[in-house]
Design a protein around this motif. Structure first.
Motif, PDB file in Angstrom:
ATOM      1  N   THR A   1       0.823  -1.217   0.000  1.00 14.44           N
ATOM      2  CA  THR A   1       0.000   0.000   0.000  1.00 14.44           C
ATOM      3  C   THR A   1       0.850   1.257   0.000  1.00 14.44           C
ATOM      4  O   THR A   1       0.382   2.317  -0.379  1.00 14.44           O
ATOM      5  N   GLN A   2       2.085   1.171   0.452  1.00 12.67           N
ATOM      6  CA  GLN A   2       2.886   2.393   0.513  1.00 12.67           C
ATOM      7  C   GLN A   2       4.370   2.082   0.626  1.00 12.67           C
ATOM      8  O   GLN A   2       4.767   1.080   1.224  1.00 12.67           O
ATOM      9  N   ARG A   3       5.167   2.948   0.009  1.00  9.47           N
ATOM     10  CA  ARG A   3       6.611   2.950   0.265  1.00  9.47           C
ATOM     11  C   ARG A   3       6.900   4.167   1.130  1.00  9.47           C
ATOM     12  O   ARG A   3       6.484   5.274   0.787  1.00  9.47           O
ATOM     13  N   THR A   4       7.629   3.989   2.217  1.00 11.31           N
ATOM     14  CA  THR A   4       7.872   5.051   3.180  1.00 11.31           C
ATOM     15  C   THR A   4       9.370   5.250   3.344  1.00 11.31           C
ATOM     16  O   THR A   4      10.096   4.261   3.495  1.00 11.31           O
ATOM     17  N   VAL A   5       9.814   6.487   3.334  1.00  9.64           N
ATOM     18  CA  VAL A   5      11.223   6.741   3.601  1.00  9.64           C
ATOM     19  C   VAL A   5      11.480   6.444   5.077  1.00  9.64           C
ATOM     20  O   VAL A   5      10.780   6.955   5.948  1.00  9.64           O
ATOM     21  N   ALA A   6      12.457   5.606   5.367  1.00 12.97           N
ATOM     22  CA  ALA A   6      12.672   5.176   6.757  1.00 12.97           C
ATOM     23  C   ALA A   6      13.060   6.347   7.645  1.00 12.97           C
ATOM     24  O   ALA A   6      12.632   6.453   8.786  1.00 12.97           O
ATOM     25  N   GLN A   7      13.856   7.236   7.117  1.00 13.50           N
ATOM     26  CA  GLN A   7      14.345   8.339   7.948  1.00 13.50           C
ATOM     27  C   GLN A   7      14.686   9.527   7.061  1.00 13.50           C
ATOM     28  O   GLN A   7      15.454   9.391   6.127  1.00 13.50           O
ATOM     29  N   PRO A   8      14.112  10.703   7.347  1.00 12.74           N
ATOM     30  CA  PRO A   8      14.450  11.876   6.541  1.00 12.74           C
ATOM     31  C   PRO A   8      15.971  12.054   6.558  1.00 12.74           C
ATOM     32  O   PRO A   8      16.597  11.972   7.624  1.00 12.74           O
ATOM     33  N   CYS A   9      16.579  12.274   5.381  1.00 10.89           N
ATOM     34  CA  CYS A   9      18.035  12.166   5.331  1.00 10.89           C
ATOM     35  C   CYS A   9      18.746  13.324   6.023  1.00 10.89           C
ATOM     36  O   CYS A   9      19.931  13.242   6.304  1.00 10.89           O
ATOM     37  N   HIS A  10      18.041  14.406   6.339  1.00  7.77           N
ATOM     38  CA  HIS A  10      18.745  15.495   7.019  1.00  7.77           C
ATOM     39  C   HIS A  10      19.036  15.156   8.490  1.00  7.77           C
ATOM     40  O   HIS A  10      19.779  15.845   9.156  1.00  7.77           O
ATOM     41  N   LEU A  11      18.445  14.102   9.010  1.00  5.03           N
ATOM     42  CA  LEU A  11      18.596  13.830  10.440  1.00  5.03           C
ATOM     43  C   LEU A  11      20.022  13.462  10.827  1.00  5.03           C
ATOM     44  O   LEU A  11      20.492  13.814  11.905  1.00  5.03           O
ATOM     45  N   SER A  12      20.691  12.710   9.998  1.00  8.99           N
ATOM     46  CA  SER A  12      22.035  12.256  10.358  1.00  8.99           C
ATOM     47  C   SER A  12      22.753  11.813   9.103  1.00  8.99           C
ATOM     48  O   SER A  12      22.126  11.455   8.106  1.00  8.99           O
ATOM     49  N   ARG A  13      24.085  11.800   9.158  1.00 10.48           N
ATOM     50  CA  ARG A  13      24.833  11.251   8.030  1.00 10.48           C
ATOM     51  C   ARG A  13      24.758   9.729   7.998  1.00 10.48           C
ATOM     52  O   ARG A  13      25.129   9.117   7.007  1.00 10.48           O
ATOM     53  N   PHE A  14      24.292   9.104   9.080  1.00  7.60           N
ATOM     54  CA  PHE A  14      24.214   7.643   9.126  1.00  7.60           C
ATOM     55  C   PHE A  14      22.772   7.175   9.055  1.00  7.60           C
ATOM     56  O   PHE A  14      21.894   7.755   9.672  1.00  7.60           O
ATOM     57  N   THR A  15      22.544   6.097   8.321  1.00  4.45           N
ATOM     58  CA  THR A  15      21.197   5.533   8.262  1.00  4.45           C
ATOM     59  C   THR A  15      21.109   4.319   9.176  1.00  4.45           C
ATOM     60  O   THR A  15      22.113   3.710   9.519  1.00  4.45           O
TER      61      THR A  15
END
Ligand SMILES: Cc1cc2nc3c(=O)[nH]c(=O)nc-3n(C[C@H](O)[C@H](O)[C@H](O)COP(=O)(O)OP(=O)(O)OC[C@H]3O[C@@H](n4cnc5c(N)ncnc54)[C@H](O)[C@@H]3O)c2cc1C
Ligand SMILES: Cc1cc2nc3c(=O)[nH]c(=O)nc-3n(C[C@H](O)[C@H](O)[C@H](O)COP(=O)(O)OP(=O)(O)OC[C@H]3O[C@@H](n4cnc5c(N)ncnc54)[C@H](O)[C@@H]3O)c2cc1C
Lengths: 625, 625
Positions: A98-112
Motif C-alpha cells: 500500500t505504501q513505500r515510506t522513507v525510513a528516515q528523513p536524510c537530514h537527520l544524520s549522516r548515518f542511516t
C-alpha cells in the motif's frame, strides 16, 4: 589461596558488571579516560547471533566518534525504506503493497539505520576496547556480595573506595546462558545467580574489589539493581511475537526491504540484515493468549513459519537456514531511579525493558552508558564536581520514560490488525522517526546545559541536543571534512567559535579578544596529562584567510610539531560540493557568529554571543574543579 | 638436513620473488585464485618509512576491489589541490602564490590521490593477505640458482613444472637493507646478492622449488631479470633531488597543500602526508653536478633544509622531526620485454625505473602485478589458454614507455627554473592528470580486448579502459551502491547487461533470450570450484520492476540461500541523490541498452548489442579452455 585465607583485595576507580552493549560502551569511555577499570561478565563468551538486530543513527554517530562505526557500516544492511502491506480489497486474505515510506528523513544524520546482529556489534566494540590495550573483559565472573560504606563515601576526598564487591570466578559449566530481557527464547537459564549465590558462595575463587564507582550493566534481571533495592515498575502483557532470523526462500517481492505487514491473519514485521538474513517478527497473539511464556519452548521456527505462511499469502515463504529464533511477550517496565547515592549506577536493560518493536533496546542501553561514561571520567580524573553525576538519572530516565510511551503505541499498532495507520503508514511513522533515530534526544537545563543560553543565535543548534554534523572546509588543507570527524570521543569539552566575518576589523578584534580569554580559561583548568577543552574556529569567509593571523589558541603551537592546522575551518564548502554551507545549516549569522560549547558527548551545553565570555566562564566554574 | 643430502624439493603453481608493492599485489591475486603460491623476500621486515609517498586513484580503486582501500583512505592525506608558487616580481628572491590548481578533475574517479608512506601501504596489503589465510611472506629468503627446462615447458600439459629455483634462508645480519631503484639514500647496501651468491651458496638452508610460473618482483636490481638475461635500457642524468619527510615548523601558509615551488634558488615540491608529515623534494642540481651519487651520503636532512630555506623565502622553515630522507638522481630505464618465454615474468621496478616526480613508482608497479595476476590465475586454474599471458608484456610495456616519456617532461619542468608553465600551472598539469591518476590506461585490442566491439553503443565505456564506477540502485534492496562495489577482485569475468527499457515487450523478449544463451554459456565453462563469469543486469526503468520476472540467470537460485538479489540494478538514482543516472553517465541508450564484458581487472573487453550473442560467444571461445 586456601579456603581459610581472606580473599585478595584490589582497588579500582570503576567496576562494571555486565559486558553487553551498555557495559562495553562504558568500558570504551573508561579506556579513553585511562580510568582504572574492571569489567566482568558471567558468560563464557559473547552473544553469537540473534537478539537486537539494528543500530540507529545516533548510536552509529556515537560509535563513529569511538572509531568503531566503519566496521559496522561495512557489514550491515542499510534501511532506507519501509514498505507497508495490507489486505487486498479484492481478496482480503491476500496482501498487497500500500505504501513505500522513507525510513528516515536524510537530514537527520549522516548515518542511516543499519541491520546487524548484536553479536557482531559486541564483537566490534570488544575488539576496539582490546586494541586500546587498557581494559579487557573478565568472563565467567560474577559478583556474590555487595556492601556500600556510607561513612567512607561521605569523606570529601576523591580517593575513597566506599564500594566493596566480592567477585567469584565460576566454572563455565556452572550456569548456562542467562535469559534476561522481556524476551525469552529457547535459551532458558537453569540456575540464576543472585541472592542465593551471594550467600552460598565459598571463599574459593573469590576476591574483593573496592571501587570508587560501580555500574550495573547486567541486563533485565540485574543483580546489582536487586542489591540496592531498586524495583522495576510496570507490567507484561499477554501479547506474544515469534522472532526469527532466517534466509528466506520466497517470491515475496519486497523481502529485501523492511516491511510492515498487516494481514487478516495477523501482522509481520520484516527487517533485512547482513548475510542474506531477514529478521521476521510474527504475531502469535491469539495462540498463546493466557498461556504466559510457559509454552514458548514449543514455539519452534517451523511453528513461527506456519503463522507467517498464512500472513504472506498469496506469496510463498520458506527457509532452510534459521540463524536464531525466540519468542517475546510485550511488556514495558522502568526503574524509578538509575542510581544509588550517586556512587552505584544502573544502565540499559537493568533499568528499562520494552518490546523490540522500535528496535531500541540495544541502542538506548548504549546511549545510557554513553551519557554516564564521560561524567564518571571527568569526576574520577578529578576535573569535574561529583555533583554532575546527578544529571545521569535525570537525563536518561526521561528518555526511557518517553521510549516506553512510544513503545506502547507501537505495539498496539502491530497487534490490533489492519487500520488507517497501517494503510497510510508514512504520517504515522513520521511521528516516531526523530525519536527512533536517537538524534532528537534533548537534555533539559541543569548544571550541564546552561539555561542562560541564547538559542536565537544558532537556530539549528538546539540547546540540549547533540550537535548535528555538517561538512566544513579545513582552512589549511582545503579538504571537506565532517565536523564530527574532528570531535572524537576523547573526553574533552569543545568550544566552537563561529567567528563570523573575519574581514570585518571589529569582528576580528572580538575574536582575538575571545582568544586571549580562552587562553586564560584553558590555562586555569589545565591538568598535567589531559586536555579539558579543545577550541575550534569556523569562520564565514573563504579559505584564502591565513589562519596564522589568529590568536594561537585557535591553532596551538607545539615545539616539535609546529602549528596545529586542524582547528580552523571555513564556511566555503560550495567550492567543493553542491551543498548548503555550515553557517546556513546551523542557522548562525555570517556576520556576528556565536560561541557554542559541546559536552564530551556532543550535546550542546551553551550558546552565547562572541563577547559574553563572562557567562561562559561562570558556566564552567560551576562544574569544573 | 645435512650438507650431503640433496635439498628438499617442493612444487608450487607460482613463485614470487620480492614482497614489495608489486609482489604483494600479485600475492593477493594468488590468494583469491587459491593458487599454490610462495612469496619470498630477502629482507627481514617491511620498509618502515619513506620511499613512495602516495597512491593514485586507479591504485585505490584496485585496492578497494581487494577490500584493502578503507584502511589506507582513513590514514592518508587527500590531495585535492596543488598551489604553484613563483618568484615575486616585486622581489624576485621571494616567492608568492601564483595559482591554485585542482589536483584531479573529480569525474575521473571516486577516489582522490592520497598521501601515505609506502611502509603503511605494504603493511595493509600484507595484513590483508594474511587475513585470507592462504599465503604468507617468507622473509630472509633469496633465490640462489634458477634453471628453466625448455623441454619440460614444451609439454602441452598444465601440470608441468619447468622452473627450478634454489632458495636459501639467510641470516638476517648477512645482508643489510638493499638500496635499489633510481633513488639512493643513506641506506647503502653492503653486500649484494646475485651471481656471486648463486655460486657461493652452500647446501645448508637450501631447498629447491619447482614452479609452473615465476615472477620477479625483486626491484630495480632484479636478480631474476639478470638470470634471464634481460637488460635495462636508458640512462641516469646528473640532476639530483634531496627528499625528506619532516614535520615542518613554518609560517609558509600553504604547508598543508601540495605545492610546486619555483624560486630563483631552485625548485621544491611539497606533498602533505599522514601524521603531520610533509614530503619535500628539494632540487640539489647545481651542487652535486658531475658528482654522481658518491656524495649522497653527505646530503644530510640539515643540508637539504639549507637549500629549502633559501627557496622558501620570505617564509621560514625548519623541523625537529625528520622521519626519512634520501637523495635521488633523475634517470629513466626500461627493459625491452617483461617476460621470458611466457613462464617467467617481471613486474615493477625490476623492469622500469624513473624519477618520483609523478609519484608513479609504487603505483605502476602494483598495476603491473594487477594486470598479470588474474591472467596467471585463469591459466593456472585451467580456465584460460596460456596464450593470454602474452598480453602482459604487450599491455604493460606500453604503459611503462608512456610513463617514461612523461617523466622526462616533468623532471625537465622541475629542474629548469621558473617558466611559463610554472606560472600558469593548471593547463600544464591538465595534460598529465588522466595519466597520473591511472584511470586513462587503455589496453589495445588483443585476444582479451575485442576489436569487433561497437564503441558507439556506450560512449563513456571505453574499450580497453577500466569501467568507471557510478552509482546504481539495487533493485531489490532500494539502496544506492557504487557499481564497482559489486565487482570485487574474485577472478571472474563480468557480463554487464544494460537491459534498456524492460517495459517494451520486444526489448524484454531480447533480454530473456539473452538470458537463455548466457545460461548455456555459463554452463559450458563451469568449473567445480569457482565461477568463471558473473552476470549483472542494469535496466533503465524504476525499481518498481519485479526482478523475479527475469530469466533466473539474472538472479541465480540456490537451494539453501534462495534467489540472489544483488545482481539486478535500476537506473533510478534520482530517487536517492541529485546525481546523473548511470545510463547517462555511461552514455548507453535507455531503450536498446547493450552488453559489456569486463575482464577480472575491470577493463572493458567487449561492447555489443543485445542480440549479438554469437560474437560474445566467439570472443570467449578464443580465450577459455
Ligand atoms: C532473547 C532476546 C531477544 C532480543 N531481541 C531484541 C530485538 O529484536 N531488538 C532489540 O532492539 N532488542 C532486543 N533485545 C534487547 C537487547 O538485546 C537488549 O536491550 C540489550 O542487549 C541491552 O543491553 P544491556 O547491555 O543493557 O544488557 P544485556 O545485553 O542483557 O547485557 C547484560 C550482560 O550482563 C551479564 N550479566 C548479567 N548478570 C550478571 C551477573 N550477575 N554477573 C556478571 N554478569 C552478568 C550478561 O551475561 C550480559 O552479558 C533482545 C533481548 C533478548 C534477551
Ligand atoms: C630510496 C627510495 C625512495 C623512493 N621514493 C619514491 C617516491 O618518493 N615516490 C615514488 O612513487 N616512488 C619512490 N620510490 C620508488 C618506489 O618505492 C618503487 O617504485 C616501488 O617500491 C616499486 O615496487 P616493487 O615491488 O616493484 O619493488 P620494491 O619495492 O623495490 O620491492 C622489491 C622487493 O624485493 C626484495 N628483493 C630484492 N631482491 C631480492 C632477492 N634477490 N631475493 C629476495 N627478495 C628480493 C626486496 O627486499 C623488496 O622487498 C623510491 C624507491 C627507493 C628505493
Amino acid at each position: 589461596m586456601t579456603a581459610n585465607e581472606n580473599p585478595v583485595t584490589s582497588f579500582v576507580d570503576l567496576l562494571i558488571v555486565g559486558a553487553g552493549p551498555a557495559g562495553l560502551v562504558l568500558a570504551l569511555w573508561a579506556s579513553k579516560f585511562g580510568m582504572k577499570t574492571r569489567i566482568i561478565d558471567e558468560k563464557d563468551s559473547r552473544v553469537a547471533t540473534g537478539r537486537a538486530d539494528g543500530l540507529h543513527s545516533r548510536t552509529l554517530e556515537i560509535l563513529h566518534n569511538f572509531g568503531a562505526a566503519q566496521d559496522i557500516i561495512s557489514r550491515a544492511y542499510h534501511i532506507n525504506e519501509i514498505c507497508s502491506w495490507n489486505p487486498d480489497p479484492g481478496n482480503e486474505y491476500h496482501i498487497r503493497r500500500t505504501q513505500r515510506t522513507v525510513a528516515q528523513p536524510c537530514h537527520l544524520s549522516r548515518f542511516t539505520q543499519s541491520g546487524l546482529n548484536q553479536g557482531a556489534t559486541e564483537e566490534i566494540l570488544e575488539n576496539k576496547i582490546r586494541s586500546e590495550g587498557r581494559i579487557s573483559v573478565e568472563r565467567n565472573t560474577i559478583p556474590t556480595a555487595l556492601r556500600f560504606d556510607d561513612k567512607e563515601a561521605s569523606h570529601h576526598d576523591k580517593d575513597v573506595y566506599p564500594i566493596f564487591v566480592t567477585l567469584r570466578r565460576i566454572d563455565p559449566d556452572e550456569t548456562s546462558v542467562t535469559c534476561d530481557g522481556e524476551v525469552v527464547g529457547n535459551e532458558h537459564s537453569t540456575t540464576k545467580n543472585g541472592a542465593n549465590i551471594s550467600t552460598g558462595a565459598t571463599k574459593d575463587n573469590q576476591e574483593i574489589v573496592r571501587a570508587k564507582y560501580l555500574v550495573g550493566c547486567d541486563g533485565a534481571h540485574s543483580w546489582i539493581r536487586h542489591q540496592v533495592g531498586i524495583h522495576m515498575e510496570g507490567e507484561k502483557t499477554d501479547t506474544h511475537f515469534g522472532v526469527m532470523d532466517v534466509v528466506p526462500l520466497t517470491d515475496f517481492p519486497d523481502i529485501r526491504i523492511s516491511c510492515v505487514i498487516h494481514s487478516k491473519h495477523g501482522s509481520v514485521m520484516t527487517v533485512p540484515r547482513e548475510n542474506r538474513l531477514v529478521r521476521l517478527y510474527v504475531q502469535l497473539g491469539e495462540t498463546l493468549r493466557g498461556n504466559d511464556l510457559a509454552g514458548s519452548k514449543d514455539v519452534t521456527p517451523e511453528r513461527i513459519l506456519g503463522y507467517a505462511k498464512k500472513m504472506f499469502q498469496p506469496y510463498h515463504i520458506d527457509f532452510k537456514i534459521c540463524d536464531w529464533h525466540s519468542v517475546y511477550t510485550v511488556g514495558q517496565r522502568l526503574a524509578p531511579t538509575f542510581d544509588f547515592k550517586n556512587r552505584i549506577f544502573l544502565a540499559g536493560d537493568s533499568v528499562h525493558t520494552h518490546s523490540p518493536t522500535l528496535g531500541q533496546g540495544m541502542n538506548v542501553s548504549m546511549q545510557d552508558a554513553y551519557n554516564l561514561g564521560w561524567k564518571l571520567g571527568m569526576v574520577i580524573t578529578g576535573v569535574a564536581q561529583p555533583s554532575i553525576l546527578r544529571t545521569y538519572t535525570q537525563e536518561r530516565w526521561n528518555v526511557a520514560k518517553a521510549l516506553i510511551e512510544l513503545d506502547k503505541r507501537m505495539t498496539k499498532f502491530y497487534s490490533m490488525g489492519p487500520s488507517k495507520e497501517s494503510q497510510d503508514y508514512q504520517p504515522f511513522r513520521d511521528q516516531f522517526s526523530q525519536f527512533i533515530s536517537g538524534v532528537a534526544i534533548t537534555y533539559t537545563p541543569s548544571e550541564l546545559i546552561d539555561i542562560a543560553s541564547q538559542q536565537d543565535l544558532a537556530d539549528n543548534i538546539k540547546l540540549g541536543q547533540r550537535l548535528p554534523s555538517y561538512k566544513v572546509v579545513c582552512n589549511a588543507e582545503g579538504n571537506l571534512v565532517h565536523l564530527s570527524d574532528m570531535l572524537p570521543n576523547n573526553g574533552t569539552w569543545r568550544i566552537l567559535v563561529f567567528a563570523g566575518d573575519l574581514e570585518s576589523p571589529s569582528q576580528f578584534e572580538k575574536v582575538q579578544q575571545l582568544g586571549v580569554n580562552l587562553e586564560s580559561l584553558l590555562g586555569r583548568y589545565k591538568t598535567a596529562d589531559r586536555a579539558v577543552f579543545e577550541v575550534f574556529l569556523i569562520h564565514a569567509g573563504t579559505r584564502e584567510f591565513n589562519i596564522l593571523r589568529l590568536h594561537p589558541v585557535y591553532h596551538p603551537w607545539n615545539d616539535a610539531l609546529g602549528w596545529d592546522y586542524w582547528k580552523v575551518f571555513s564556511n566555503d564548502v560550495e567550492d567543493f560540493e553542491p551543498c548548503q554551507s555550515p553557517y546556513d545549516e546551523y542557522g548562525v549569522s555570517k556576520k556576528h557568529g556565536c560561541v557554542v560549547t559541546l559536552r564530551p558527548d556532543q550535546h550542546v551545553s551553551y550558546i552565547g554571543p562572541m563577547d559574553s565570555f563572562g557567562d561562559l566562564e561562570r558556566f564552567f566554574c560551576r562544574i569544573l574543579v
